[in-house]
Design a protein around this motif. Structure first.
Motif, PDB file in Angstrom:
ATOM      1  N   MET A  85       0.853  -1.173   0.000  1.00  0.00           N
ATOM      2  CA  MET A  85       0.000   0.000   0.000  1.00  0.00           C
ATOM      3  C   MET A  85       0.897   1.233   0.000  1.00  0.00           C
ATOM      4  O   MET A  85       1.701   1.412   0.925  1.00  0.00           O
ATOM      5  CB  MET A  85      -0.886   0.034   1.253  1.00  0.00           C
ATOM      6  N   GLY A 111       2.654   0.063   5.007  1.00  0.00           N
ATOM      7  CA  GLY A 111       3.647   1.019   5.463  1.00  0.00           C
ATOM      8  C   GLY A 111       3.170   1.788   6.682  1.00  0.00           C
ATOM      9  O   GLY A 111       1.983   1.773   7.026  1.00  0.00           O
ATOM     10  N   PHE A 113       4.787   5.482   9.143  1.00  0.00           N
ATOM     11  CA  PHE A 113       5.756   6.594   9.169  1.00  0.00           C
ATOM     12  C   PHE A 113       5.861   7.234   7.790  1.00  0.00           C
ATOM     13  O   PHE A 113       4.844   7.527   7.182  1.00  0.00           O
ATOM     14  CB  PHE A 113       7.117   6.110   9.703  1.00  0.00           C
ATOM     15  N   GLU A 114       7.100   7.402   7.268  1.00  0.00           N
ATOM     16  CA  GLU A 114       7.271   8.023   5.944  1.00  0.00           C
ATOM     17  C   GLU A 114       7.189   7.006   4.811  1.00  0.00           C
ATOM     18  O   GLU A 114       7.342   7.363   3.639  1.00  0.00           O
ATOM     19  CB  GLU A 114       8.592   8.782   5.872  1.00  0.00           C
ATOM     20  N   ILE A 131      -5.034   3.630  -2.599  1.00  0.00           N
ATOM     21  CA  ILE A 131      -6.506   3.632  -2.555  1.00  0.00           C
ATOM     22  C   ILE A 131      -7.069   5.027  -2.809  1.00  0.00           C
ATOM     23  O   ILE A 131      -8.278   5.237  -2.717  1.00  0.00           O
ATOM     24  CB  ILE A 131      -7.080   3.035  -1.252  1.00  0.00           C
ATOM     25  N   GLY A 132      -6.245   5.984  -3.158  1.00  0.00           N
ATOM     26  CA  GLY A 132      -6.783   7.300  -3.499  1.00  0.00           C
ATOM     27  C   GLY A 132      -5.785   8.398  -3.212  1.00  0.00           C
ATOM     28  O   GLY A 132      -4.768   8.178  -2.555  1.00  0.00           O
ATOM     29  N   TYR A 134      -4.997  10.776  -1.205  1.00  0.00           N
ATOM     30  CA  TYR A 134      -4.982  11.366   0.135  1.00  0.00           C
ATOM     31  C   TYR A 134      -4.025  10.510   0.941  1.00  0.00           C
ATOM     32  O   TYR A 134      -3.695   9.391   0.524  1.00  0.00           O
ATOM     33  CB  TYR A 134      -6.387  11.359   0.762  1.00  0.00           C
ATOM     34  N   LEU A 136      -3.010   8.381   4.231  1.00  0.00           N
ATOM     35  CA  LEU A 136      -3.398   7.672   5.456  1.00  0.00           C
ATOM     36  C   LEU A 136      -2.202   7.667   6.398  1.00  0.00           C
ATOM     37  O   LEU A 136      -1.075   7.920   5.982  1.00  0.00           O
ATOM     38  CB  LEU A 136      -3.768   6.224   5.130  1.00  0.00           C
ATOM     39  N   GLY A 138      -1.269   4.931   7.824  1.00  0.00           N
ATOM     40  CA  GLY A 138      -0.648   3.628   7.633  1.00  0.00           C
ATOM     41  C   GLY A 138      -1.360   2.849   6.543  1.00  0.00           C
ATOM     42  O   GLY A 138      -2.474   3.196   6.154  1.00  0.00           O
TER      43      GLY A 138
HETATM   44  N1  SAH Z   1       5.560   9.844   2.923  1.00  0.00           N
HETATM   45  C1  SAH Z   1       4.614   9.122   2.143  1.00  0.00           C
HETATM   46  C2  SAH Z   1       3.325   8.849   2.913  1.00  0.00           C
HETATM   47  C3  SAH Z   1       3.506   7.863   4.031  1.00  0.00           C
HETATM   48  S1  SAH Z   1       1.986   7.531   4.818  1.00  0.00           S
HETATM   49  C4  SAH Z   1       4.279   9.953   0.901  1.00  0.00           C
HETATM   50  O1  SAH Z   1       4.208  11.165   1.005  1.00  0.00           O
HETATM   51  O2  SAH Z   1       4.025   9.357  -0.157  1.00  0.00           O
HETATM   52  C5  SAH Z   1       2.362   6.022   5.643  1.00  0.00           C
HETATM   53  C6  SAH Z   1       1.884   4.758   4.973  1.00  0.00           C
HETATM   54  O3  SAH Z   1       0.476   4.786   4.835  1.00  0.00           O
HETATM   55  C7  SAH Z   1       2.401   4.506   3.590  1.00  0.00           C
HETATM   56  O4  SAH Z   1       3.654   3.877   3.605  1.00  0.00           O
HETATM   57  C8  SAH Z   1       1.342   3.588   3.013  1.00  0.00           C
HETATM   58  O5  SAH Z   1       1.560   2.239   3.379  1.00  0.00           O
HETATM   59  C9  SAH Z   1       0.085   4.075   3.691  1.00  0.00           C
HETATM   60  N2  SAH Z   1      -0.714   4.966   2.852  1.00  0.00           N
HETATM   61  C10 SAH Z   1      -0.892   6.298   3.015  1.00  0.00           C
HETATM   62  N3  SAH Z   1      -1.696   6.813   2.087  1.00  0.00           N
HETATM   63  C11 SAH Z   1      -2.066   5.781   1.288  1.00  0.00           C
HETATM   64  C12 SAH Z   1      -2.891   5.687   0.133  1.00  0.00           C
HETATM   65  N4  SAH Z   1      -3.506   6.738  -0.388  1.00  0.00           N
HETATM   66  N5  SAH Z   1      -3.049   4.457  -0.438  1.00  0.00           N
HETATM   67  C13 SAH Z   1      -2.420   3.385   0.089  1.00  0.00           C
HETATM   68  N6  SAH Z   1      -1.628   3.423   1.178  1.00  0.00           N
HETATM   69  C14 SAH Z   1      -1.440   4.605   1.772  1.00  0.00           C
END
Ligand code: SAH
Length: 241
Positions: A85, A111, A113-114, A131-132, A134, A136, A138
């Motif tokens: 994800m 995932g 954290f970052e 999944i979109g 925005y 999350l 995690g």
């Molecule tokens: N630093 C990253 C965001 C990390 S968010 C960036 O800016 O791209 C932390 C974790 O949440 C990600 O590693 C992922 O596993 C999950 N996550 C966050 N948004 C998601 C999304 N829209 N779709 C799927 N997984 C997501």
């Protein structure tokens, strides 16, 4: 063959979570699918059981280590697709959901954290899914969304009421509007055609509503639908979804 979901996560207690209730929950209890959360931290090798480290090049937050992730992935890898994800992944589609649901199951890397050390995607055959647009906190919620959409398609899960083929996106269109009793609610009535008993008229009305709604609400979907219609039926498209 039972659809087997393995979720690699730092929070295995989040599973099955909401997938333990309603139709998915009943199917899980009856052996219609398997849910096997795996703790990524169990694959840490150092004294502190660390799974993450600071970003190379600086910046806020922590990054999940490729070596720990790889050990976790390798411990469960088999013939199932491995997904991660990520917000940078390919947007999840109903076509993708259908493809996964038709297979032996899925391994999902969540995932936190970052996110992930990028090298994990070069080092292992892992497909990134979003999944979109925005963020999350995690991947677990994303994994739950993906699994929910797959599980409802497994044979026997939804019952005879619907095979899911009429649903929004299945036809490339949004679904037509639905109504139920009472006939008169606050002065608003159900469209007359739906009470006519004339199945051909009802089907025509639903088709036209689906087309209008898709055109107005989702011009992007409508354009793709129209494009697919005017193109030759096969061979012309390379993208699966
Ligand atoms: N630093 C990253 C965001 C990390 S968010 C960036 O800016 O791209 C932390 C974790 O949440 C990600 O590693 C992922 O596993 C999950 N996550 C966050 N948004 C998601 C999304 N829209 N779709 C799927 N997984 C997501």
């Amino acid at each position: 063959m039972t659809f087997a979901a393995t979720i690699l996560t730092l929070y295995p207690e989040m599973f099955p979570g909401p997938l333990g209730v309603s139709l998915a929950g009943r199917a899980l209890r009856e052996g219609g699918w398997r849910c096997d959360p795996v703790q990524i931290r169990d694959f840490a090798t150092d004294r502190h059981r660390s799974v993450d480290d600071t970003p190379a090049g600086g910046g806020a937050g922590m990054v999940l280590r490729a070596d720990v992730l790889a050990a976790a992935v390798d411990s469960v890898a088999d013939d199932r697709p491995i997904l991660a994800m990520t917000p940078r992944g390919r947007p999840l589609s109903q076509a993708k959901v259908r493809a996964i649901a038709g297979g032996p199951g899925v391994i999902i890397l969540c995932g936190r954290f970052e996110g992930f050390d990028e090298r994990i995607f070069a080092g292992r055959a892992i497909e990134e899914v979003s999944i979109g647009d925005y963020i999350l906190s995690g991947g677990e919620m994303g994994a739950l969304v993906l699994l929910d959409s797959c599980i409802r398609l497994l044979p026997g899960v939804m019952g005879a009421a619907s095979s899911g083929v009429d649903e929004s996106f299945e036809t490339g269109l949004l679904e037509y509007p639905q109504y139920t009793r009472p006939f008169d609610w606050e002065g608003r009535t159900i469209p007359e055609v739906l009470r006519s008993g004339d199945h051909a008229r009802i089907a025509a009305w639903r088709k036209s509503m689906a087309e209008t709604d898709t055109r107005l609400r989702r011009p992007d979907l409508w354009e793709r639908h129209e494009g697919a219609r005017v193109r030759p039926p096969s061979g012309a498209r390379h993208e699966k979804d």
